[in-house]
Motif scaffolding. Sequence first.
Motif, PDB file in Angstrom:
ATOM      1  N   MET A 123     -14.949   5.367  -7.498  1.00 22.19           N
ATOM      2  CA  MET A 123     -13.715   5.480  -6.704  1.00 22.19           C
ATOM      3  C   MET A 123     -12.901   6.703  -7.127  1.00 22.19           C
ATOM      4  SD  MET A 123     -12.190   1.666  -6.075  1.00 22.19           S
ATOM      5  CE  MET A 123     -12.822   0.686  -4.705  1.00 22.19           C
ATOM      6  N   GLN A 124     -12.859   6.948  -8.422  1.00 20.26           N
ATOM      7  CA  GLN A 124     -12.130   8.118  -8.912  1.00 20.26           C
ATOM      8  C   GLN A 124     -12.788   9.396  -8.413  1.00 20.26           C
ATOM      9  OE1 GLN A 124     -12.960  10.598 -11.450  1.00 20.26           O
ATOM     10  NE2 GLN A 124     -10.946  11.519 -11.137  1.00 20.26           N
ATOM     11  N   LEU A 125     -14.101   9.448  -8.453  1.00 24.13           N
ATOM     12  CA  LEU A 125     -14.814  10.635  -7.980  1.00 24.13           C
ATOM     13  C   LEU A 125     -14.591  10.832  -6.481  1.00 24.13           C
ATOM     14  CD1 LEU A 125     -18.202  10.166  -9.905  1.00 24.13           C
ATOM     15  CD2 LEU A 125     -16.328  11.724 -10.481  1.00 24.13           C
TER      16      LEU A 125
ATOM     17  N   GLY B 172     -13.775   1.765   0.929  1.00 27.12           N
ATOM     18  CA  GLY B 172     -13.307   3.052   1.422  1.00 27.12           C
ATOM     19  C   GLY B 172     -11.825   3.081   1.730  1.00 27.12           C
ATOM     20  N   ASP B 173     -11.219   1.926   2.077  1.00 28.20           N
ATOM     21  CA  ASP B 173      -9.791   1.890   2.397  1.00 28.20           C
ATOM     22  C   ASP B 173      -8.943   2.342   1.218  1.00 28.20           C
ATOM     23  OD1 ASP B 173     -10.282   0.977   4.939  1.00 28.20           O
ATOM     24  OD2 ASP B 173      -9.805  -1.121   4.504  1.00 28.20           O
ATOM     25  N   LEU B 174      -9.285   1.855   0.026  1.00 28.25           N
ATOM     26  CA  LEU B 174      -8.499   2.195  -1.161  1.00 28.25           C
ATOM     27  C   LEU B 174      -8.487   3.698  -1.390  1.00 28.25           C
ATOM     28  CD1 LEU B 174      -9.733  -0.599  -3.601  1.00 28.25           C
ATOM     29  CD2 LEU B 174      -7.539  -0.484  -2.419  1.00 28.25           C
ATOM     30  N   VAL B 175      -9.653   4.301  -1.228  1.00 27.05           N
ATOM     31  CA  VAL B 175      -9.779   5.742  -1.436  1.00 27.05           C
ATOM     32  C   VAL B 175      -9.134   6.522  -0.290  1.00 27.05           C
ATOM     33  CG1 VAL B 175     -11.411   7.648  -1.675  1.00 27.05           C
ATOM     34  CG2 VAL B 175     -11.879   5.458  -2.810  1.00 27.05           C
ATOM     35  N   SER B 176      -9.420   6.109   0.937  1.00 27.10           N
ATOM     36  CA  SER B 176      -8.990   6.866   2.120  1.00 27.10           C
ATOM     37  C   SER B 176      -7.479   6.892   2.282  1.00 27.10           C
ATOM     38  CB  SER B 176      -9.637   6.279   3.384  1.00 27.10           C
ATOM     39  OG  SER B 176     -11.039   6.347   3.317  1.00 27.10           O
TER      40      SER B 176
ATOM     41  N   LEU C 237      -2.146   3.045   8.197  1.00 22.00           N
ATOM     42  CA  LEU C 237      -2.655   2.225   7.114  1.00 22.00           C
ATOM     43  C   LEU C 237      -4.066   1.813   7.500  1.00 22.00           C
ATOM     44  CD1 LEU C 237      -2.193   0.641   4.456  1.00 22.00           C
ATOM     45  CD2 LEU C 237      -1.417  -1.270   5.870  1.00 22.00           C
ATOM     46  N   LEU C 238      -5.047   2.290   6.752  1.00 21.23           N
ATOM     47  CA  LEU C 238      -6.430   1.989   7.094  1.00 21.23           C
ATOM     48  C   LEU C 238      -6.800   0.586   6.640  1.00 21.23           C
ATOM     49  CD1 LEU C 238      -8.308   5.308   6.249  1.00 21.23           C
ATOM     50  CD2 LEU C 238      -7.758   4.397   8.499  1.00 21.23           C
ATOM     51  N   VAL C 239      -7.310  -0.197   7.576  1.00 18.95           N
ATOM     52  CA  VAL C 239      -7.873  -1.518   7.285  1.00 18.95           C
ATOM     53  C   VAL C 239      -9.304  -1.491   7.803  1.00 18.95           C
ATOM     54  CG1 VAL C 239      -7.732  -3.997   7.698  1.00 18.95           C
ATOM     55  CG2 VAL C 239      -5.641  -2.657   7.443  1.00 18.95           C
ATOM     56  N   ARG C 240     -10.255  -1.553   6.871  1.00 21.96           N
ATOM     57  CA  ARG C 240     -11.681  -1.416   7.211  1.00 21.96           C
ATOM     58  C   ARG C 240     -11.954  -0.126   8.002  1.00 21.96           C
ATOM     59  NH1 ARG C 240     -14.858  -5.748   5.898  1.00 21.96           N
ATOM     60  NH2 ARG C 240     -13.799  -7.713   5.468  1.00 21.96           N
ATOM     61  N   GLY C 241     -11.251   0.929   7.602  1.00 16.10           N
ATOM     62  CA  GLY C 241     -11.501   2.243   8.184  1.00 16.10           C
ATOM     63  C   GLY C 241     -10.800   2.512   9.492  1.00 16.10           C
ATOM     64  N   GLN C 242     -10.013   1.569  10.000  1.00 16.27           N
ATOM     65  CA  GLN C 242      -9.325   1.747  11.269  1.00 16.27           C
ATOM     66  C   GLN C 242      -7.814   1.799  11.052  1.00 16.27           C
ATOM     67  OE1 GLN C 242     -11.505   1.856  14.463  1.00 16.27           O
ATOM     68  NE2 GLN C 242     -12.391   2.551  12.543  1.00 16.27           N
ATOM     69  N   CYS C 243      -7.149   2.695  11.784  1.00 17.07           N
ATOM     70  CA  CYS C 243      -5.701   2.844  11.643  1.00 17.07           C
ATOM     71  C   CYS C 243      -4.978   1.611  12.185  1.00 17.07           C
ATOM     72  CB  CYS C 243      -5.233   4.074  12.412  1.00 17.07           C
ATOM     73  SG  CYS C 243      -5.208   5.565  11.415  1.00 17.07           S
ATOM     74  N   VAL C 244      -4.093   1.067  11.368  1.00  9.29           N
ATOM     75  CA  VAL C 244      -3.250  -0.055  11.788  1.00  9.29           C
ATOM     76  C   VAL C 244      -1.806   0.397  11.650  1.00  9.29           C
ATOM     77  CG1 VAL C 244      -2.540  -2.420  11.293  1.00  9.29           C
ATOM     78  CG2 VAL C 244      -4.949  -1.771  11.083  1.00  9.29           C
ATOM     79  N   GLY C 245      -1.088   0.424  12.761  1.00  8.29           N
ATOM     80  CA  GLY C 245       0.290   0.886  12.761  1.00  8.29           C
ATOM     81  C   GLY C 245       1.268  -0.240  12.496  1.00  8.29           C
ATOM     82  N   PRO C 246       2.562   0.085  12.348  1.00  7.67           N
ATOM     83  CA  PRO C 246       3.576  -0.941  12.110  1.00  7.67           C
ATOM     84  C   PRO C 246       3.554  -2.018  13.196  1.00  7.67           C
ATOM     85  CG  PRO C 246       4.503   1.252  11.818  1.00  7.67           C
ATOM     86  CD  PRO C 246       3.133   1.440  12.409  1.00  7.67           C
ATOM     87  N   GLY C 247       3.480  -3.277  12.774  1.00  9.02           N
ATOM     88  CA  GLY C 247       3.486  -4.380  13.730  1.00  9.02           C
ATOM     89  C   GLY C 247       2.147  -4.699  14.358  1.00  9.02           C
ATOM     90  N   GLN C 248       1.126  -3.904  14.085  1.00 14.23           N
ATOM     91  CA  GLN C 248      -0.194  -4.184  14.643  1.00 14.23           C
ATOM     92  C   GLN C 248      -0.936  -5.200  13.789  1.00 14.23           C
ATOM     93  OE1 GLN C 248      -1.918  -0.170  14.949  1.00 14.23           O
ATOM     94  NE2 GLN C 248      -1.863  -0.402  17.165  1.00 14.23           N
ATOM     95  N   ASN C 249      -1.704  -6.063  14.428  1.00 12.71           N
ATOM     96  CA  ASN C 249      -2.468  -7.097  13.749  1.00 12.71           C
ATOM     97  C   ASN C 249      -3.922  -6.644  13.627  1.00 12.71           C
ATOM     98  OD1 ASN C 249      -3.820  -9.357  12.888  1.00 12.71           O
ATOM     99  ND2 ASN C 249      -2.813 -10.760  14.319  1.00 12.71           N
ATOM    100  N   PRO C 250      -4.445  -6.466  12.413  1.00  9.29           N
ATOM    101  CA  PRO C 250      -5.835  -6.036  12.275  1.00  9.29           C
ATOM    102  C   PRO C 250      -6.830  -7.106  12.699  1.00  9.29           C
ATOM    103  CG  PRO C 250      -4.901  -6.543  10.133  1.00  9.29           C
ATOM    104  CD  PRO C 250      -3.776  -6.605  11.114  1.00  9.29           C
ATOM    105  N   TYR C 251      -6.395  -8.376  12.661  1.00  7.57           N
ATOM    106  CA  TYR C 251      -7.271  -9.486  13.054  1.00  7.57           C
ATOM    107  C   TYR C 251      -6.548 -10.339  14.089  1.00  7.57           C
ATOM    108  CZ  TYR C 251      -9.796  -8.232   8.793  1.00  7.57           C
ATOM    109  OH  TYR C 251     -10.487  -7.550   7.814  1.00  7.57           O
ATOM    110  N   PRO C 252      -6.541  -9.929  15.354  1.00  2.00           N
ATOM    111  CA  PRO C 252      -5.759 -10.644  16.366  1.00  2.00           C
ATOM    112  C   PRO C 252      -6.284 -12.050  16.666  1.00  2.00           C
ATOM    113  CG  PRO C 252      -7.100  -8.939  17.381  1.00  2.00           C
ATOM    114  CD  PRO C 252      -7.200  -8.731  15.904  1.00  2.00           C
ATOM    115  N   VAL C 253      -7.560 -12.292  16.401  1.00  2.00           N
ATOM    116  CA  VAL C 253      -8.128 -13.626  16.646  1.00  2.00           C
ATOM    117  C   VAL C 253      -8.446 -14.248  15.295  1.00  2.00           C
ATOM    118  CG1 VAL C 253      -9.926 -14.950  17.779  1.00  2.00           C
ATOM    119  CG2 VAL C 253      -9.100 -12.836  18.828  1.00  2.00           C
ATOM    120  N   THR C 254      -7.537 -15.067  14.793  1.00  2.00           N
ATOM    121  CA  THR C 254      -7.706 -15.673  13.478  1.00  2.00           C
ATOM    122  C   THR C 254      -7.280 -17.133  13.530  1.00  2.00           C
ATOM    123  OG1 THR C 254      -5.469 -15.032  12.812  1.00  2.00           O
ATOM    124  CG2 THR C 254      -7.244 -13.514  12.258  1.00  2.00           C
ATOM    125  N   PRO C 255      -7.774 -17.959  12.606  1.00  2.11           N
ATOM    126  CA  PRO C 255      -7.385 -19.364  12.583  1.00  2.11           C
ATOM    127  C   PRO C 255      -6.040 -19.600  11.911  1.00  2.11           C
ATOM    128  CG  PRO C 255      -8.979 -18.935  10.862  1.00  2.11           C
ATOM    129  CD  PRO C 255      -8.837 -17.656  11.648  1.00  2.11           C
TER     130      PRO C 255
END
Length: 294
Positions: free
Chosen positions: A213-215, A231-235, A267-285
């Motif tokens: 990760m450092q490299l 990759g999110d942590l690094v990106s 804010l990258l979540v699984r490599g995809q941009c998530v903006g303020p107020g956006q839900n990365p997992y819209p279909v969840t239990p």
Amino acid sequence: DISIKDTIKVKNGKLRFPAKNTCGALGFNVDKFICFFKFLASHSAYDRPIKVFWTMQGFSKAQCALALFHESSLRATWALQFMPASSPAPNYDSHCAYLFVRNSQNANKRDGKYLWSFTGRNPKGGVPCASCPRVGVTVDIVGVAIGTWVNEAKLECVNFNIMGLKAPQQALWLEQLTAAAAAAGYPFKAFAVEKDTAGSSKAGGMRRNIMQMQLASSAPLFMTDAGSLWGDLVSNHRLHLGLPTVILLAESTTFVNASQPNATDCLLVRGQCVGPGQNPYPVTPWECYSNRSE
């Protein structure tokens, strides 16, 4: 290597912590997180990292919280630092791009060409997920997509962090990939970094993982495929610093979209941009968001 009794555990999305702290129930409150980690640090007799145990079941719920506390999450990733390696990394060239391959690869072929197993788009909407369909793209197509960015960055080589392939298959896999890039006018050399660096429950494996990760965080160009939490942590950290960072997303079996996310409020979540107020997992239990403000 790390022996601290005071630890925080997350199991099935529920936070568990030692008694005698004065921070109160944590929930997903950022201030209480900070308070609690200060509590842990003050109760540690050694200048050692605090170990955080996190079960896989909690990842998606935690990412909901990251998007809910968008600004705080961005600040945390901006401040992220990886401890430099105490010894040189084997088979690594710091002048090369760094590419993390999320999925464990195999020797499957199509028309005589090796396949790169990508995580596809989420059919339910939101970011790519662990259970999302896999998309097999021949490595020659991927090689051209990679070569384009390597050429743009004026680099001549790429360090590949690949899992799953034995050395002979890995060499052939990379040979096909680089040959296609060269034929398209984007030549580069490919090196495979130390094996088994993408995570381990053993202390040695974790040290190697953090070293990678450092490299990756300091490489002149970082690339990874969508769906990667690693990759999110690094990106996220690199985007804040303005360092070239590219996400590979397989749109089909014949096309890979290689693009750099917009660093503004991203804010990258699984490599995809998530903006303020956006839900990365819209279909969840579970209920991902509330009306709370940051």
